[in-house]
Scaffold this motif. Structure first.
Motif, PDB file in Angstrom:
ATOM      1  N   ALA A 350      54.152  44.072  32.154  1.00 33.91           N
ATOM      2  CA  ALA A 350      52.767  44.235  31.695  1.00 33.91           C
ATOM      3  C   ALA A 350      52.497  45.688  31.322  1.00 33.91           C
ATOM      4  CB  ALA A 350      51.795  43.774  32.783  1.00 33.91           C
ATOM      5  N   CYS A 351      53.017  46.627  32.110  1.00 37.86           N
ATOM      6  CA  CYS A 351      52.840  48.049  31.807  1.00 37.86           C
ATOM      7  C   CYS A 351      53.459  48.403  30.458  1.00 37.86           C
ATOM      8  CB  CYS A 351      53.484  48.903  32.898  1.00 37.86           C
ATOM      9  SG  CYS A 351      52.638  48.844  34.497  1.00 37.86           S
ATOM     10  N   LYS A 352      54.539  47.716  30.109  1.00 36.24           N
ATOM     11  CA  LYS A 352      55.226  47.968  28.835  1.00 36.24           C
ATOM     12  C   LYS A 352      54.590  47.210  27.674  1.00 36.24           C
ATOM     13  CE  LYS A 352      59.908  49.197  30.259  1.00 36.24           C
ATOM     14  NZ  LYS A 352      61.339  48.856  30.094  1.00 36.24           N
ATOM     15  N   GLY A 353      53.588  46.396  27.964  1.00 34.73           N
ATOM     16  CA  GLY A 353      52.938  45.627  26.916  1.00 34.73           C
ATOM     17  C   GLY A 353      53.716  44.410  26.491  1.00 34.73           C
ATOM     18  N   LEU A 354      54.662  43.976  27.347  1.00 32.26           N
ATOM     19  CA  LEU A 354      55.513  42.840  27.011  1.00 32.26           C
ATOM     20  C   LEU A 354      54.978  41.527  27.576  1.00 32.26           C
ATOM     21  CD1 LEU A 354      58.979  44.500  27.776  1.00 32.26           C
ATOM     22  CD2 LEU A 354      57.863  44.256  25.544  1.00 32.26           C
ATOM     23  N   ALA A 355      54.003  41.605  28.465  1.00 36.09           N
ATOM     24  CA  ALA A 355      53.481  40.407  29.132  1.00 36.09           C
ATOM     25  C   ALA A 355      52.060  40.684  29.590  1.00 36.09           C
ATOM     26  CB  ALA A 355      54.373  40.029  30.315  1.00 36.09           C
ATOM     27  N   PRO A 356      51.284  39.626  29.829  1.00 43.62           N
ATOM     28  CA  PRO A 356      49.924  39.826  30.342  1.00 43.62           C
ATOM     29  C   PRO A 356      49.959  40.306  31.790  1.00 43.62           C
ATOM     30  CG  PRO A 356      50.478  37.498  30.318  1.00 43.62           C
ATOM     31  CD  PRO A 356      51.598  38.198  29.611  1.00 43.62           C
ATOM     32  N   VAL A 357      48.838  40.804  32.265  1.00 43.11           N
ATOM     33  CA  VAL A 357      48.737  41.219  33.669  1.00 43.11           C
ATOM     34  C   VAL A 357      49.023  40.002  34.547  1.00 43.11           C
ATOM     35  CG1 VAL A 357      47.230  42.190  35.429  1.00 43.11           C
ATOM     36  CG2 VAL A 357      47.032  42.957  33.057  1.00 43.11           C
ATOM     37  N   PRO A 358      50.001  40.069  35.448  1.00 41.18           N
ATOM     38  CA  PRO A 358      50.411  38.871  36.196  1.00 41.18           C
ATOM     39  C   PRO A 358      49.343  38.280  37.106  1.00 41.18           C
ATOM     40  CG  PRO A 358      51.525  40.844  36.999  1.00 41.18           C
ATOM     41  CD  PRO A 358      50.843  41.226  35.734  1.00 41.18           C
ATOM     42  N   VAL A 359      48.593  39.138  37.800  1.00 39.57           N
ATOM     43  CA  VAL A 359      47.525  38.656  38.685  1.00 39.57           C
ATOM     44  C   VAL A 359      46.271  39.471  38.370  1.00 39.57           C
ATOM     45  CG1 VAL A 359      46.823  38.161  41.055  1.00 39.57           C
ATOM     46  CG2 VAL A 359      49.259  38.145  40.448  1.00 39.57           C
ATOM     47  N   PRO A 360      45.480  39.030  37.393  1.00 37.25           N
ATOM     48  CA  PRO A 360      44.352  39.825  36.893  1.00 37.25           C
ATOM     49  C   PRO A 360      43.161  39.858  37.843  1.00 37.25           C
ATOM     50  CG  PRO A 360      44.417  37.701  35.799  1.00 37.25           C
ATOM     51  CD  PRO A 360      45.661  37.777  36.636  1.00 37.25           C
ATOM     52  N   THR A 361      42.423  40.950  37.767  1.00 36.81           N
ATOM     53  CA  THR A 361      41.241  41.102  38.602  1.00 36.81           C
ATOM     54  C   THR A 361      40.157  40.093  38.245  1.00 36.81           C
ATOM     55  OG1 THR A 361      40.379  42.773  37.071  1.00 36.81           O
ATOM     56  CG2 THR A 361      41.657  43.560  38.947  1.00 36.81           C
ATOM     57  N   SER A 362      40.154  39.599  37.015  1.00 37.92           N
ATOM     58  CA  SER A 362      39.155  38.622  36.594  1.00 37.92           C
ATOM     59  C   SER A 362      39.249  37.341  37.425  1.00 37.92           C
ATOM     60  CB  SER A 362      39.327  38.282  35.110  1.00 37.92           C
ATOM     61  OG  SER A 362      40.637  37.781  34.854  1.00 37.92           O
ATOM     62  N   GLN A 363      40.414  37.081  37.997  1.00 40.66           N
ATOM     63  CA  GLN A 363      40.587  35.953  38.912  1.00 40.66           C
ATOM     64  C   GLN A 363      40.317  36.365  40.354  1.00 40.66           C
ATOM     65  OE1 GLN A 363      44.613  34.633  38.234  1.00 40.66           O
ATOM     66  NE2 GLN A 363      44.105  33.575  36.335  1.00 40.66           N
ATOM     67  N   ILE A 364      40.952  37.458  40.766  1.00 41.08           N
ATOM     68  CA  ILE A 364      40.917  37.823  42.182  1.00 41.08           C
ATOM     69  C   ILE A 364      39.538  38.297  42.634  1.00 41.08           C
ATOM     70  CG2 ILE A 364      42.086  39.140  43.997  1.00 41.08           C
ATOM     71  CD1 ILE A 364      43.753  36.978  42.547  1.00 41.08           C
ATOM     72  N   ILE A 365      38.663  38.665  41.715  1.00 37.71           N
ATOM     73  CA  ILE A 365      37.299  38.988  42.107  1.00 37.71           C
ATOM     74  C   ILE A 365      36.640  37.779  42.777  1.00 37.71           C
ATOM     75  CG2 ILE A 365      36.353  38.376  39.831  1.00 37.71           C
ATOM     76  CD1 ILE A 365      35.032  41.124  42.220  1.00 37.71           C
ATOM     77  N   TYR A 366      36.975  36.569  42.332  1.00 35.36           N
ATOM     78  CA  TYR A 366      36.424  35.357  42.963  1.00 35.36           C
ATOM     79  C   TYR A 366      37.023  35.150  44.354  1.00 35.36           C
ATOM     80  CZ  TYR A 366      34.470  34.082  38.383  1.00 35.36           C
ATOM     81  OH  TYR A 366      33.753  34.078  37.205  1.00 35.36           O
ATOM     82  N   ASN A 367      38.314  35.409  44.473  1.00 29.43           N
ATOM     83  CA  ASN A 367      38.984  35.336  45.765  1.00 29.43           C
ATOM     84  C   ASN A 367      38.318  36.301  46.742  1.00 29.43           C
ATOM     85  OD1 ASN A 367      41.091  36.090  47.824  1.00 29.43           O
ATOM     86  ND2 ASN A 367      42.370  34.693  46.645  1.00 29.43           N
ATOM     87  N   GLN A 368      38.108  37.533  46.289  1.00 28.56           N
ATOM     88  CA  GLN A 368      37.503  38.554  47.136  1.00 28.56           C
ATOM     89  C   GLN A 368      36.056  38.219  47.474  1.00 28.56           C
ATOM     90  OE1 GLN A 368      39.259  41.205  48.378  1.00 28.56           O
ATOM     91  NE2 GLN A 368      37.452  41.404  49.675  1.00 28.56           N
ATOM     92  N   ALA A 369      35.328  37.659  46.522  1.00 28.88           N
ATOM     93  CA  ALA A 369      33.931  37.303  46.759  1.00 28.88           C
ATOM     94  C   ALA A 369      33.806  36.224  47.823  1.00 28.88           C
ATOM     95  CB  ALA A 369      33.282  36.849  45.458  1.00 28.88           C
ATOM     96  N   ILE A 370      34.765  35.303  47.852  1.00 33.24           N
ATOM     97  CA  ILE A 370      34.760  34.261  48.887  1.00 33.24           C
ATOM     98  C   ILE A 370      35.022  34.872  50.256  1.00 33.24           C
ATOM     99  CG2 ILE A 370      36.000  32.240  49.771  1.00 33.24           C
ATOM    100  CD1 ILE A 370      36.364  31.360  46.840  1.00 33.24           C
ATOM    101  N   ILE A 371      36.034  35.732  50.341  1.00 36.98           N
ATOM    102  CA  ILE A 371      36.374  36.382  51.608  1.00 36.98           C
ATOM    103  C   ILE A 371      35.190  37.191  52.131  1.00 36.98           C
ATOM    104  CG2 ILE A 371      37.806  38.202  52.636  1.00 36.98           C
ATOM    105  CD1 ILE A 371      40.089  37.224  50.805  1.00 36.98           C
ATOM    106  N   ASP A 372      34.615  37.995  51.260  1.00 42.03           N
ATOM    107  CA  ASP A 372      33.468  38.809  51.648  1.00 42.03           C
ATOM    108  C   ASP A 372      32.265  37.936  51.971  1.00 42.03           C
ATOM    109  OD1 ASP A 372      32.059  41.195  52.101  1.00 42.03           O
ATOM    110  OD2 ASP A 372      31.373  41.311  50.032  1.00 42.03           O
ATOM    111  N   GLY A 373      32.098  36.859  51.211  1.00 44.37           N
ATOM    112  CA  GLY A 373      30.997  35.939  51.466  1.00 44.37           C
ATOM    113  C   GLY A 373      31.104  35.269  52.818  1.00 44.37           C
ATOM    114  N   ILE A 374      32.323  34.910  53.215  1.00 40.58           N
ATOM    115  CA  ILE A 374      32.539  34.307  54.534  1.00 40.58           C
ATOM    116  C   ILE A 374      32.124  35.284  55.627  1.00 40.58           C
ATOM    117  CG2 ILE A 374      34.296  33.488  56.155  1.00 40.58           C
ATOM    118  CD1 ILE A 374      35.861  32.439  53.666  1.00 40.58           C
ATOM    119  N   ALA A 375      32.560  36.534  55.483  1.00 42.57           N
ATOM    120  CA  ALA A 375      32.235  37.554  56.478  1.00 42.57           C
ATOM    121  C   ALA A 375      30.720  37.777  56.568  1.00 42.57           C
ATOM    122  CB  ALA A 375      32.952  38.858  56.139  1.00 42.57           C
TER     123      ALA A 375
END
Length: 391
Positions: A350-375
């Motif tokens: 991805a850094c070389k521009g050969l592939a997309p970001v493997p685990v993008p923040t646009s997804q993991i923000i939802y993961n994090q929001a759930i974790i924080d929401g539970i707390a």
């Protein structure tokens, strides 16, 4: 579209790597997880590890000496000083610090014009994650989160099954996992102190189990959550790991969760029933199940999260008026690459521009929001709405 299992199409192969231009890599935080990063970086022919830093004086120097790497600059008091060293000409960094430092180090690296591979969890709070994403957007640099389990072929199979449509409309998911006794505090406290970790089992292994199912169903937006967390084991000086390692005093330092559970409403009328544990008086809190209108998928649990599934998966459905089941065999990885190798390789591509970001923040923000929401829900003692602003 019917789902058909094809074992011949499920493997991974390592693409040829152009080593003509090497990416200059730094490592921020040289504790436990940094060992996995450096072992994979060393295998990559297009990488040159040029710098590292740690808040503990001398630890970074000893870390690189252990791997017999010469010429790596480590005479920095902190990440800020290292990132300011223009002579390094850094292309990317791995951030392997404790949770409370994730946001500060990531934002600083992005603003220095450097790509970032950040260890999980993304952050402690949703607000921190949002600030990281803003820095990512402003700088145009890559920020990928370290969720290597989704690169396992069996995890990819879960997503293929859901996307095939064989399960129909997904309406309920049960997921989680944990350890009967597995608080990570044998001889260190960075995972269990609030001032360093911020979150416990929720962030350490809960983020993985959430990613397994959320990634499979396309990461729908979380809407509301009712959460619960506790720390009955971690605050008990008689806890077996404390006793085995002669550290009963750790019980007074324990400031995070060792168990959490939640009921989460997701966009698309999907219910997520979640539970996670570092310690519990049972062998497993249950298998992961994904229920759809046409079929259901059972994913066997593991004794301790290891990046894959606990055994062959099973699809339950009807055929010609009869109830039927279909077993999905475990896929063996013949690529010769570990999951960490794949994580590092996909980030470098991805850094070389050969592939997309493997685990993008646009997804993991939802993961994090759930974790924080539970707390936050647990602290308030009621259901709360999850609000994520436009970034």
């Amino acid at each position: 579209m019917a789902f058909n299992y094809d074992p011949n199409s499920a493997g991974n192969t390592q693409a040829s790597v152009d080593s003509a231009k090497k990416l200059r890599i730094g490592i921020i935080g040289t504790g436990g997880i940094a060992n996995s990063h450096i072992k994979s970086y060393i295998k990559m022919p297009d990488v040159e590890i040029v710098a590292g830093c740690d808040l503990v004086p001398g630890r970074a120097k000893a870390f690189f000496e252990k791997y017999e790497l010469k010429g790596v600059k480590t005479d920095y008091k902190d990440h800020t000083e290292m990132l300011a060293d223009e002579s390094l000409k850094l292309d990317a960094v791995s951030i392997c610090t404790y949770n409370r430092q994730h946001a500060n180090c990531t934002i600083a690296a992005l603003k220095a014009g450097i790509h970032v591979l950040l260890e999980k969890p993304m952050s402690v709070t949703t607000e921190e994650a949002i600030e990281m994403m803003r820095a990512e957007k402003e700088t145009g640099k890559i920020l990928s989160i370290g969720f290597q389990p989704r690169l396992d072929d069996n995890m990819k199979m879960i997503k293929k099954i859901v996307e095939s449509g064989e399960l129909g409309k997904i309406y309920y998911i049960q997921t989680g996992g944990g350890r009967r006794r597995g608080i990570p505090a044998a001889n260190k406290t960075s995972f269990i102190m609030d001032e360093t970790a911020g979150i416990g089992a929720l962030g350490d292994i809960g983020c993985y189990s959430l990613d397994m199912v959320l990634n499979a169903i396309g990461y729908p937006k979380p809407l509301r959550v009712t959460g619960y967390k506790s720390a009955y084991f971690g605050t008990d000086p008689n806890y077996c790991t404390y006793q085995e390692n002669n550290h009963p005093e750790y019980a007074k330092l324990f400031g995070v969760d060792d168990f959490a559970a939640a009921f989460v409403r997701l966009e698309g009328d999907i219910i997520l029933d979640f539970r996670i544990a570092w310690a519990m008086n049972i062998d497993t809190p249950g298998d992961t199940i994904i229920l759809g209108t046409k079929g259901g998928l059972r994913i066997p649990s593991t004794n301790c999260w290891n990046g894959s599934v606990g055994g062959p998966m099973t699809i339950y459905s009807e055929s010609c008026g009869q109830q039927v089941s279909k077993v999905i065999p475990i896929i063996k990885d013949n690529s010769g690459m570990t999951l960490f190798d794949k994580k590092i390789r996909s980030f470098l591509d991805a850094c070389k521009g050969l592939a997309p970001v493997p685990v993008p923040t646009s997804q993991i923000i939802y993961n994090q929001a759930i974790i924080d929401g539970i707390a936050k829900s647990s602290e308030l003692g009621r259901e709360i709405e999850i609000v994520i602003p436009e970034i």
